[in-house]
Design an enzyme around this catalytic site. Structure first.
Site: not given
Ligand code: M6R
Length: 610
Positions: A2, A27, A74, A98-99, A483, A487, A490, A506, A605
């Protein structure tokens, strides 16, 4: 996972809190809220949704307060909803957090038995009630907070205000990031610097176990668990506020893609000595003797940073001839890794706060390895806990999809590989100078590579409706295929897979048909002929090939329906150049499909929970 913000000063806190939350929205963004102390006592405004929803819900209410806290969430405990949104309140105590409080359940049950009534499903609410219980016993906010903290297990960055002490903002940090902005007669607390960058560049970074008591007259810091004062000097941040804004681009992701020439140049700056043919690693703090004796390197990371780790293996093994093992952090931490004497563990993390990466880093240290952190966020946990650090200087990365952080990680790995190779006598001074020369040209080459944007947009328009995508690469560019696929998944929600091109026959070749485009990475290198054969295989099965190839490579033209040409560079730097069109492709596909580019669904993020 958060973002928190707090303000104390003489201005109206409400717009400052809202503005700060917008900078922290990366966040987490499932609910948000603010609390402030005004002439009518404490006010709390919360809602499910994003900061813009919170903003519209309070528009026209003329709220005022010269102290306050805010939160963007979040969800970890309790679904996203108004009642689970922060700030949480018990009596006159208000908390943003946050945590994760790991023992919240036991604490809540005990507090309930003592008559406390809970209104949310969150772990955070126990913090307010604990502090309240101590204020009821006659302790002031600061003392009550200290006593409450002794009960908490887990990770937290907390901001607290109290109706009965409206001139005081208390902030505590343990395992979740927290920084203090030092203005003139006004102070800020936040999970990250961009939240208050438009007001001040002077920052104090709190360490674990530290508590700040902030009034309009200044900041006092103490070590809560050792119960003694701590002296800390502010550091001056060189980021400008506009660096943390969109700077005229439609999305942070696009801005960050275009920032790469600058970000790479900043990561190189001051680190090369052409004359001595040496990499200057002042901040690095790992001794040359250690590097000389290294037997093995482990590269550990998550997501895009893991792709950088895979490329790093090719670079380090090839240049320095030190064997490398690459691990996904969430696997490393549980797989009982065998770490021989003389091992170095390199953790790669943009945020420096990814929970799995931190756990792997701690496990590596526990097993006796030295740890080098390649990280973008100064003051974050990973570099602070590592034996050595290599900061990438890409500036704040706000878009959830990592772009410039990735290419600067690759730049850092290139520099590290050269440094290691030079120390171990695996590269001559002449070879080092040649590698330096290529590197110094890199920002300009990236600038050139960005000119393919229009070509990539055309390709995106053509393929915007597909359901699946295959990315093929070989050797050092195989991780770039991974990558590109990550992307695309995502941010555009298209199913995509990255494959080492040689593996195609294969299995995945069975998928090839007219509806599945195949993007092939074909730089001019020792495996070019092989990848051309793979393109042929796709073409003969009716598949459509998009080739990303080196300028002047005419061989790919007849095998591909679309070609994107990239400036030439040395073998080790091709992954950086070849990433550019892949990030642009994912971006354009997402925009064309009307996806939320900077805040894709279900993601945040920095993944600060397991
Ligand atoms: O901050 P980190 O580099 O440790 O983050 C690791 C991953 O969470 C991150 O790279 C993620 O995969 C990105 N969203 C990819 O674009």
């Amino acid at each position: 996972m958060c973002g928190i913000i707090g303000y104390i000063g003489n201005k109206n806190a409400i717009p400052i809190l809202i503005n700060g939350l917008k900078r922290l929205e990366y966040r987490g963004y499932d609910s948000a809220g603010i609390s402030f102390i005004g002439s009518n006592g404490i006010g709390v405004r919360r809602c499910a949704g994003k900061i813009k929803d919170l903003e519209s819900s309070i528009r026209g209410q003329r709220l005022r307060g010269i102290i306050g806290v805010g939160h963007t969430r979040w969800a970890t405990h309790g679904r996203p909803s108004e009642r689970n949104a922060h700030p949480h309140r018990a009596g006159g105590i208000v908390v943003v957090h946050n945590g994760i409080i790991e023992n919240y359940f036991e604490l809540r049950e005990a507090l309930k038995k003592n008559g406390h009534v809970f209104t949310s499903e969150t772990d955070t609410e126990v913090i307010c009630h604990l502090i309240l219980s101590y204020t009821k016993k006659g302790h002031g906010l600061e003392e009550a907070t200290k006593k409450a903290l002794k009960h908490l297990q887990g990770a937290y960055a907390i901001g607290i205000i109290s109706e009965s002490e409206p001139d005081r903002l208390v902030a505590v940090k343990n395992d979740s990031p927290l920084v203090i902005g030092m203005g003139r007669g006004e102070y800020f607390i936040a999970s990250d610097i961009p939240a208050f960058l438009r007001y001040t560049k002077d920052v104090i970074i709190l360490d674990n176990g530290e508590m700040a008591t902030i009034t309009r007259n200044g900041v006092e810091i103490s070590d809560v668990f050792r119960d003694k004062p701590v002296k800390k000097k502010p550091v001056r941040i060189t980021w400008s506020p506009s660096m943390a804004e969109k700077g005229g681009y439609r999305h942070f992701m696009l801005k960050e893609i275009y920032e790469q020439p600058r970000a790479i140049a900043d990561t190189i700056r001051g680190r090369l000595s052409l004359e001595k043919a040496e990499v200057n690693l002042n901040e690095f703090s790992l001794k040359e003797t250690l590097l000389k004796k290294l037997n093995k390197i482990f590269l550990v990371a998550c997501g895009t940073s893991w792709h950088a780790a895979l490329v790093g293996k090719y670079m380090i093994e090839d240049m320095a001839r030190v064997p490398c093992e690459v691990d996904i952090a969430s696997e490393f931490r549980y797989r009982k890794p065998i770490i021989p004497r003389g091992s170095l563990v390199i953790v790669i993390t943009q945020s420096g706060e990814t929970a799995d990466t931190l756990a792997a880093q701690r496990e590596a240290k526990r097993l006796g390895a030295k740890v080098l952190s390649i990280c973008n966020v100064i003051g974050s946990t990973s570099p602070r806990e590592a034996d050595g650090v290599f900061f990438t200087h890409s500036g704040p990365e706000i878009g959830v999809a990592s772009t410039k952080a990735f290419t600067t990680q690759l730049t850092a790995l290139y520099l590290f590989s050269i440094a290691l190779a030079k120390v171990r006598g695996a590269l001559t001074a002449g070879a080092v100078r040649e590698l330096f020369t290529d590197l110094l040209q890199l920002p300009e080459k990236v600038e050139e590579a960005l000119r393919v944007n229009d070509t990539v947009l055309k390709i995106a328009k053509k393929f915007r409706h597909v359901r699946d995508f295959l990315y093929l690469g070989r050797g050092i560019n195989y991780p770039i295929a991974l990558e590109g696929a990550l992307k695309l998944k995502e941010i555009s929600y298209i199913h995509a897979e990255g494959y080492p091109a040689g593996e195609m026959k294969h299995g995945p070749i069975a998928l090839i048909d007219n509806n599945m485009p195949v993007l092939a990475l074909a730089p001019e290198d020792s495996v070019l002929e092989k990848i051309i054969s793979n393109m042929e295989e796709v073409k003969t099965r009716g598949g459509k090939v998009i080739a990303v190839a080196s300028e002047g490579n005419s061989k790919v033209l007849s095998r591909a329906s679309h070609v994107v040409l990239m400036p030439r560079t040395n073998y080790y730097l091709t992954p950086i150049i070849f990433t550019i069109p892949l990030h642009l492709l994912a971006y354009h596909m997402a925009v064309l499909r009307k996806c939320n580019v900077d805040q894709p669904r279900n993601l945040a993020k920095s993944v600060t929970v397991e």
